[in-house]
Scaffold this active site. Sequence first.
Site, PDB file in Angstrom:
ATOM      1  N   HIS A  61       0.900  -1.117   0.098  1.00  0.00           N
ATOM      2  CA  HIS A  61       0.072   0.059   0.103  1.00  0.00           C
ATOM      3  C   HIS A  61       0.878   1.197  -0.137  1.00  0.00           C
ATOM      4  O   HIS A  61       1.631   1.556   0.939  1.00  0.00           O
ATOM      5  CB  HIS A  61      -0.716   0.300   1.179  1.00  0.00           C
ATOM      6  N   GLY A  62       0.681   2.042  -0.919  1.00  0.00           N
ATOM      7  CA  GLY A  62       1.719   3.162  -1.542  1.00  0.00           C
ATOM      8  C   GLY A  62       1.785   4.205  -0.082  1.00  0.00           C
ATOM      9  O   GLY A  62       2.965   4.677  -0.026  1.00  0.00           O
ATOM     10  N   ALA A  63       0.794   4.564   0.212  1.00  0.00           N
ATOM     11  CA  ALA A  63       0.917   5.638   1.218  1.00  0.00           C
ATOM     12  C   ALA A  63       1.632   5.540   2.707  1.00  0.00           C
ATOM     13  O   ALA A  63       2.060   6.345   3.075  1.00  0.00           O
ATOM     14  CB  ALA A  63      -0.768   6.205   1.706  1.00  0.00           C
ATOM     15  N   ASP A  64       1.848   3.993   2.914  1.00  0.00           N
ATOM     16  CA  ASP A  64       2.294   3.703   3.962  1.00  0.00           C
ATOM     17  C   ASP A  64       3.674   3.738   3.810  1.00  0.00           C
ATOM     18  O   ASP A  64       4.655   4.085   4.931  1.00  0.00           O
ATOM     19  CB  ASP A  64       1.780   2.478   4.673  1.00  0.00           C
ATOM     20  N   VAL A  65       4.290   3.479   2.771  1.00  0.00           N
ATOM     21  CA  VAL A  65       5.558   3.188   2.409  1.00  0.00           C
ATOM     22  C   VAL A  65       6.620   3.847   1.746  1.00  0.00           C
ATOM     23  O   VAL A  65       7.705   3.689   1.352  1.00  0.00           O
ATOM     24  CB  VAL A  65       5.894   1.733   2.263  1.00  0.00           C
ATOM     25  N   ARG A  66       5.817   4.983   1.067  1.00  0.00           N
ATOM     26  CA  ARG A  66       6.227   5.825   0.071  1.00  0.00           C
ATOM     27  C   ARG A  66       7.499   6.688   0.479  1.00  0.00           C
ATOM     28  O   ARG A  66       8.467   6.992  -0.462  1.00  0.00           O
ATOM     29  CB  ARG A  66       5.495   6.661  -0.614  1.00  0.00           C
ATOM     30  N   GLU A 118      -5.305  -8.990  -4.636  1.00  0.00           N
ATOM     31  CA  GLU A 118      -4.145  -9.216  -5.125  1.00  0.00           C
ATOM     32  C   GLU A 118      -3.637 -10.288  -4.169  1.00  0.00           C
ATOM     33  O   GLU A 118      -3.083 -11.280  -4.668  1.00  0.00           O
ATOM     34  CB  GLU A 118      -3.399  -7.974  -5.165  1.00  0.00           C
TER      35      GLU A 118
END
Length: 1048
Positions: free
Chosen positions: A69-74, A135
Amino acid sequence: MDSSFYYGFCVAAITFFTLFGTILFMFYGKIKSHQENKTVGASSSTLSLTATPSSLSRTRKHHVFPSFHGADVRKTFLTHILKEFKGKGIDPFIDNDIERSKSIGPELIEAIRGSKIVIVLLSRNYASSSWCLNELVEIMKCREEFGKTVMTIFYEVDPTDVKKQTGDFGKVFKRTCKDKTKDEIKTWKKVLEDVATIAGEHSRNWDNEAAMTEKIATDVSNMLNSSSPSRDFDGLIGMGAHMKEMESLLSLGYDDVRMIGIWGPSGIGKTTIARVLYSQFSENFELSVFMENIKESTYTRPVCSDEYSAKMQLQKIFMSQIINHKDMELPHLGIVQDRLSDKKVLIVLDGINQSMQLDAIAKETRWFGHGSRIIITTQDQKLLKAHGINHIYKVEFPSAYEAYQMFCVYAFGQIFPKDGFEELSWEVTKLLGNLPLGLRVMGSHFRGMSRHEWVSEVPRLKNRLDAGIQSILKFSYDALCDEDKDLFLHIACIFNNTEMVKVEDYLALSFLDVRQGLQVLAEKSLITIEVIRIDYTRIDMHNLLVQLGREIVRRKPGHQSIREPGKRRFLVDAKDIYEVLTDNTGSRNIIGILLEVKTISGKLNISGRAFEKMSNLKFLMFHGPYEYDKEKDKLYLPQGLNNLPRKLRIIRWNWFPLICLPSNFCTEYLVELRMWNSKLQNLWQGYQPLGSLKIMDLRESKHLKELPDLSSATNLEELNLFKCSSLAELPSSVGNLQKLQEFNLHGCSKLEVLPTNINLESLNNLDLNDCLLIKKFPEISTNIKNLKLMRTAIIEVPSKIKTWSHLHKLEMSYNEDLKEFPHALEIITSLYFNDTEMQEIPPWVMKVSRLQLLTLYGCKKLITIPQLSDSLLTLSAIHCESLESLDISFHNHLLDSLRFVNCFKLNKEARELIKTSSTRMFLPGKEVPANFTYRANPGSSVIVNLNQRPLSTTCRFKACILLVTQDDKEKGANGKRFGVTHRLRDKNKFGVDIPCRPSYYYEFPPILAEHLFTFEFEADVTSIELLFSFHVHKSDEVMIKECGVLLL
């Protein structure tokens, strides 16, 4: 992953792009921000630091598929891990153009399945996206159904919260589940529970996020390496057959603990076979280790330790490797059993040469868990047997063609040679004796050389060994005790390809136990002891080991070259022997001389004092020239011969040029005396001690007038006086030869009588053929097996011959008086006619009930051959110029041979009978019959194509050749006998002969005009194109005009 991450990341990554390009990316990102739940599709394609177009991404497999999930790790983690991936050459999936929706499309499914590893990066808001959850469902499905490797990273989230959907992670998950079906929620929960149980990295356990990502990237890289299929051994020639045999011995389906030995000489490929096995099967075991080349490892021979310390050191190394524990401490030798008795292990111990090594690592099978396999490679079969290992694979040499291909792979990078190198490649392969080590080393040596360089280099291979090959082979020699080393050198320099019993006789005084020494060399793969037939066993040593031995004798123990040949122990090189014998530079060091006379160019004038300094010479062997060699007189003694060393055990000297041996010659130690075609008139005068003598072979010494006193030759087994045509009398001492087995007097045409006391119980074979003056049947032992009396004046046959139960063959010449001895008619197996006036064969010949061979020679008035005994196998009629018909029936059984030489009046019926009554026939004829499908006219070779017939393992053929001679009939009639051979090769495998059965050398009398020779044979055929060739030997008058082959 939300689209804002994609926008921000791409802007940072492409700041060097034009402003227009940046605006386009920003616009593209804003459009995508309206997608479901403000997330970007959970594909790691958005994380790549490269700008690879999506169209290329979809057409290739990727190393890693990340799900996150992009928002958590970007902000930090993704940047770090992508940087590490790029630095290690790891290619993550990338595709920026996949249409995001609630369901996973086929492109993404293909990407998941196509990637080698899936990384699930579980963060606090991972479950906020139904896209991510769906996914994950596909990922876990691939893990279950296809064994997909899945790694987990728990980033700022507790694995328990993921598993039980509790805490902040659970709250996010519950929001996502609103308005979803029960089945969908149940499926999501199940995959979250499953993925949470996969061990992975926890960000909360790391103080440094960059270090964590480096560790993850390293783990991924290692995993990719281990999962990559090995191609190291692809295309290894002949490996398939080895694997088939080894898999049978391994029996991996059984739960027992098994030790398997791979046994063979140095350089034959034992280690390679073990490596391939290890590569294929190691992953099926809990623990595995490949311990390489143990015999040469320093830890097997500590400088200052006893055997116990050596075992401790070796076991320590072994345990450190198998459980990956460096600097392991071992308090005692029971650690292997204590730690591995419940583990299924695969252990390869390569190059074992001491029992201590096995005792230290794998003394007993109970040391290891069920299903374990221990593979030992060694040259020493005895070592395996002593350890109780009964599953032993003997690695055989590759076939001639496989060896040829191996050499070509290293020399040309392909399994066949470049144009113009075929003959040279085949010659080198044969010189290397099909040993894979030699093929590899010398193939690499020749690689890139021009043809001219090859031509210059090949002759050196015949006498010199490559240093790399020598160092490997010599290790086996160095491990021998001094006596076995000495025996090895004797075999290499003098006695290769020699009958084992004879080697024992020759070396009986030099070694304590020759047979035991030979057994040691065989167990260590330095020689092979090959049983050729029940009464003949031969010692064979590989070509390269022979060269090793001969190289060793050229040097001192400290490896310094002995430059003066006369100071070496063995002389085998023609140039060295020439120097020593002409310059009289020999010494007491020399114990053996072996000269192939044909290798000398010109004449060798041997000094009369050549052997004076060679007081320890035991083996003097001049091989050749032979009867069929054009240059026969090559060895000369212009000054005579002063002496021969008293310790001689063997003398082989064909065409010896003197009429007598030196007067001071001592025979006390002599075992074998072979002097063919010599000019000797007598050997020596007076009594000589001959207690060691076992063989005296003076064949075709046509000037020999007398034999010496043989009363002391009580161990003589073979006395060959074939065609000693000046010998008129035998000494009475022949009667003392109580161990004589073979007595050949064939062609001693001046010999009138035999001694009356030759009733020798040991005598098996007596040949008196062509002893024209002998009239009296010999008084011999009833134990005789083969008695040849053809073309003698013997008429009477004693009645007691009926009681000779051992008599297998009796050969006699026709005499009308034979009919008066009916007991003889029951015994005779071969009968010879040479009556120029005889017009018909007497009826009593039909009564010779055991007749196998009938020869009619020069019966010029004979017109027909009547019915003969059913026992007949071979019928020969030679120069029977009036012979027309055969009034005979063979009762539907095929004879071995029918020969009608210069019988030009044979009628059509006789010719047809001959053609249908034997598998081998020789008769006048002018052309190869039309029924032979494959023909060459003119020519002596023909190609046979088997396309129209399904191949079987064994094919049977009939061949026919037309032999023609010169017009000079008188020259033909007085010419020499000639021989015919045939050869079968695979047309597409250069230089490879296909063995035929039978593979005789066929010999015939001289012919006056055209003759046809037809014969049958069989061969094991695996090719559809075969090349048959036929050859004439020992004749300049006869040639092959036509040939034909028929597939039966």
